[in-house]
Scaffold this motif. Structure first.
Motif, mmCIF file in Angstrom:
data_model
loop_
_atom_site.group_PDB
_atom_site.id
_atom_site.type_symbol
_atom_site.label_atom_id
_atom_site.label_comp_id
_atom_site.label_asym_id
_atom_site.label_seq_id
_atom_site.Cartn_x
_atom_site.Cartn_y
_atom_site.Cartn_z
ATOM 1 N N PRO A 106 0.818 -1.223 0.000
ATOM 2 C CA PRO A 106 0.000 0.000 0.000
ATOM 3 C C PRO A 106 0.847 1.267 0.000
ATOM 4 N N PHE A 107 0.399 2.248 -0.784
ATOM 5 C CA PHE A 107 0.967 3.592 -0.785
ATOM 6 C C PHE A 107 -0.177 4.593 -0.601
ATOM 7 N N HIS A 108 0.152 5.728 0.022
ATOM 8 C CA HIS A 108 -0.849 6.774 0.245
ATOM 9 C C HIS A 108 -0.273 8.128 -0.155
ATOM 10 N N LEU A 109 -1.153 9.008 -0.620
ATOM 11 C CA LEU A 109 -0.717 10.316 -1.105
ATOM 12 C C LEU A 109 -0.042 11.105 0.011
ATOM 13 N N PHE A 110 1.133 11.625 -0.304
ATOM 14 C CA PHE A 110 1.942 12.392 0.646
ATOM 15 C C PHE A 110 1.923 13.880 0.286
ATOM 16 N N LYS A 111 2.164 14.193 -0.980
ATOM 17 C CA LYS A 111 2.172 15.581 -1.429
ATOM 18 C C LYS A 111 1.958 15.615 -2.937
ATOM 19 N N SER A 258 -1.372 16.239 7.261
ATOM 20 C CA SER A 258 -0.396 16.698 8.252
ATOM 21 C C SER A 258 0.794 17.372 7.585
ATOM 22 N N TYR A 259 1.187 16.880 6.399
ATOM 23 C CA TYR A 259 2.292 17.511 5.675
ATOM 24 C C TYR A 259 1.935 18.952 5.318
ATOM 25 N N TYR A 260 0.745 19.162 4.770
ATOM 26 C CA TYR A 260 0.394 20.517 4.346
ATOM 27 C C TYR A 260 0.052 21.425 5.518
ATOM 28 N N SER A 262 1.823 21.381 8.232
ATOM 29 C CA SER A 262 3.176 21.813 8.598
ATOM 30 C C SER A 262 3.694 22.868 7.642
ATOM 31 N N LYS A 263 3.458 22.662 6.351
ATOM 32 C CA LYS A 263 3.966 23.610 5.349
ATOM 33 C C LYS A 263 3.284 24.969 5.479
ATOM 34 N N ARG A 264 1.986 24.988 5.733
ATOM 35 C CA ARG A 264 1.268 26.260 5.854
ATOM 36 C C ARG A 264 1.736 27.040 7.087
ATOM 37 N N ASN A 265 2.072 26.332 8.161
ATOM 38 C CA ASN A 265 2.486 26.989 9.394
ATOM 39 C C ASN A 265 3.932 27.449 9.377
ATOM 40 N N ASP A 266 4.736 26.883 8.477
ATOM 41 C CA ASP A 266 6.163 27.242 8.431
ATOM 42 C C ASP A 266 6.650 27.208 6.981
ATOM 43 N N PRO A 267 6.075 28.063 6.106
ATOM 44 C CA PRO A 267 6.351 27.953 4.677
ATOM 45 C C PRO A 267 7.788 28.236 4.276
ATOM 46 N N GLY A 268 8.525 28.975 5.100
ATOM 47 C CA GLY A 268 9.902 29.293 4.747
ATOM 48 C C GLY A 268 10.918 28.272 5.195
ATOM 49 N N ASN A 269 10.479 27.219 5.867
ATOM 50 C CA ASN A 269 11.409 26.201 6.357
ATOM 51 C C ASN A 269 12.178 25.589 5.189
#
Length: 281
Positions: A106-111, A258-260, A262-269
Motif C-alpha cells: 500500500p501507498f498513500h498520497l503524501f504531497k 499533516s504535511y500541508y 506543517s507547510k502552511r504553518n512554516d512555509p519558509g522552512n
C-alpha cells in the motif's frame, strides 16, 4: 523489464502515454486555471504580505511558491488533490492504485504539485527527495511525474542517475536507510544557503546522467532515493509537469493533511525548498 524491477534496480520507470486523452485535457484545463489563481495569490502577497500570509494558512487554499528570479511568477502550486475535485476524486486515486500494484504494497498520497517551468525558469539542483521527506517519519516514496507539455533537453526535462547504487564511494554516503526495495543511500548534501538540498558536487560528478524526454501524457515513476535534476528552460514555451508523491505503508493514510498543515504553518522552512529555484533555500 517490469516497472517493479526498474524501480528496484535504478529508481525509476517510464510509462509512455500513461494518461488518456480525456485525462490529459482535464489536467491541462485545471492547471491553466491554477496558474491564474497562483498569479493572483502572488499579486496579493506583494500588495499586503500580512493579509496574504493569513489567507495562505487557510487549509482550503492551494500553496503557491514564486520564482526566486521573479517573485511575481509562479514556480509551483501545491495541494492539488486538496483543492481540485477532479484530481482528488479521480486522478490521485488512480495513481495510488497504480503505484500500490506496481510496488506490491500500500501507498498513500503524501504531497502533490505542478511545476510551471516558464521560459527562463530556474533549474532544480541535483538532489534526492528523501532529504526532505524523511523529516515526516516516512522513508520510501514513489512519485508519478506527469508531463503536460513535451519535456525536452532544451526546456529542462527530468534527468536521473540510473546507476547511482554503484556509482559512488562509501565516504559519499551520510546514511543507509531500509526501504521496501532494499537498502538505499542518502548522499551527503548541503544544508541551507543557495545550494540547500543539493548533493555535494564531487559526488554528483560521479553519476552518469540520463535525460528522460517525454511527450504530453507520459508518466515517469521515480522513487525518493534516485538522484535527479533538471536544467533551466531555454525554450520559448512552458514546461509544465505534475508530481504526485505517495508514501509506502498503511500508517500514512493521513500524511497528506499533516504535511500541508506543517507547510502552511512554516512555509519558509528550508526542508520545503530542497534544490528548488525559490527564495527560501
Amino acid at each position: 523489464m517490469s516497472s517493479y524491477i526498474d524501480l528496484k534496480q535504478q529508481g525509476f520507470s517510464v510509462l509512455r502515454q500513461g494518461l488518456t486523452a480525456d485525462e490529459l485535457q482535464r489536467l491541462d484545463d485545471t492547471c491553466r486555471q491554477l496558474l491564474v489563481t497562483g498569479r493572483e495569490v502572488l499579486a496579493r502577497r506583494s500588495q499586503d504580505p500580512d493579509m496574504a500570509t493569513a489567507r495562505e494558512r487557510d487549509e482550503r487554499a492551494p500553496v503557491v511558491v514564486g520564482e526566486s528570479s521573479n517573485p511575481m511568477e509562479v514556480c509551483r502550486i501545491e495541494w492539488l488533490a486538496g483543492s481540485t475535485p477532479y484530481i482528488q476524486d479521480h486522478l490521485s486515486n488512480r495513481l495510488q492504485r497504480l503505484i500500490s500494484d506496481i510496488a506490491q504494497e500500500p501507498f498513500h498520497l503524501f504531497k502533490d504539485k505542478c511545476n510551471f517551468k516558464h521560459p527562463g525558469g530556474g533549474a532544480f539542483g541535483v538532489h534526492q527527495d528523501i532529504a526532505a521527506y524523511r523529516h515526516f517519519d516516512t522513508h520510501y516514496h514513489i512519485t508519478a511525474a506527469i508531463a503536460l507539455d513535451p519535456a525536452t533537453l532544451q526546456n529542462g526535462c527530468l534527468e536521473v542517475a540510473p546507476r547511482y547504487l554503484s556509482e559512488h564511494d562509501a565516504e559519499d554516503v551520510e546514511q543507509i536507510l531500509a526501504t521496501p526495495m532494499g537498502p538505499r543511500p542518502l548522499f551527503n548534501y548541503h544544508r541551507g544557503g543557495t545550494h540547500n538540498g543539493d548533493i555535494e558536487a564531487a559526488i554528483s560528478a560521479k553519476f552518469e546522467w540520463q535525460p528522460i524526454t517525454a511527450q504530453a501524457g507520459d508518466v515517469i515513476l521515480f522513487d525518493s532515493y534516485v538522484p535527479h535534476r533538471s536544467a533551466r528552460n531555454d525554450s520559448a514555451f512552458d514546461r509544465r509537469m505534475l508530481f504526485f508523491t505517495f508514501a509506502a505503508g498503511t500508517a500514512h493514510k493521513d500524511l497528506y493533511d499533516s504535511y500541508y498543515a506543517s507547510k502552511r504553518n512554516d512555509p519558509g522552512n528550508p526542508i520545503f525548498h530542497i534544490s528548488t529555484p525559490t527564495r527560501h533555500r
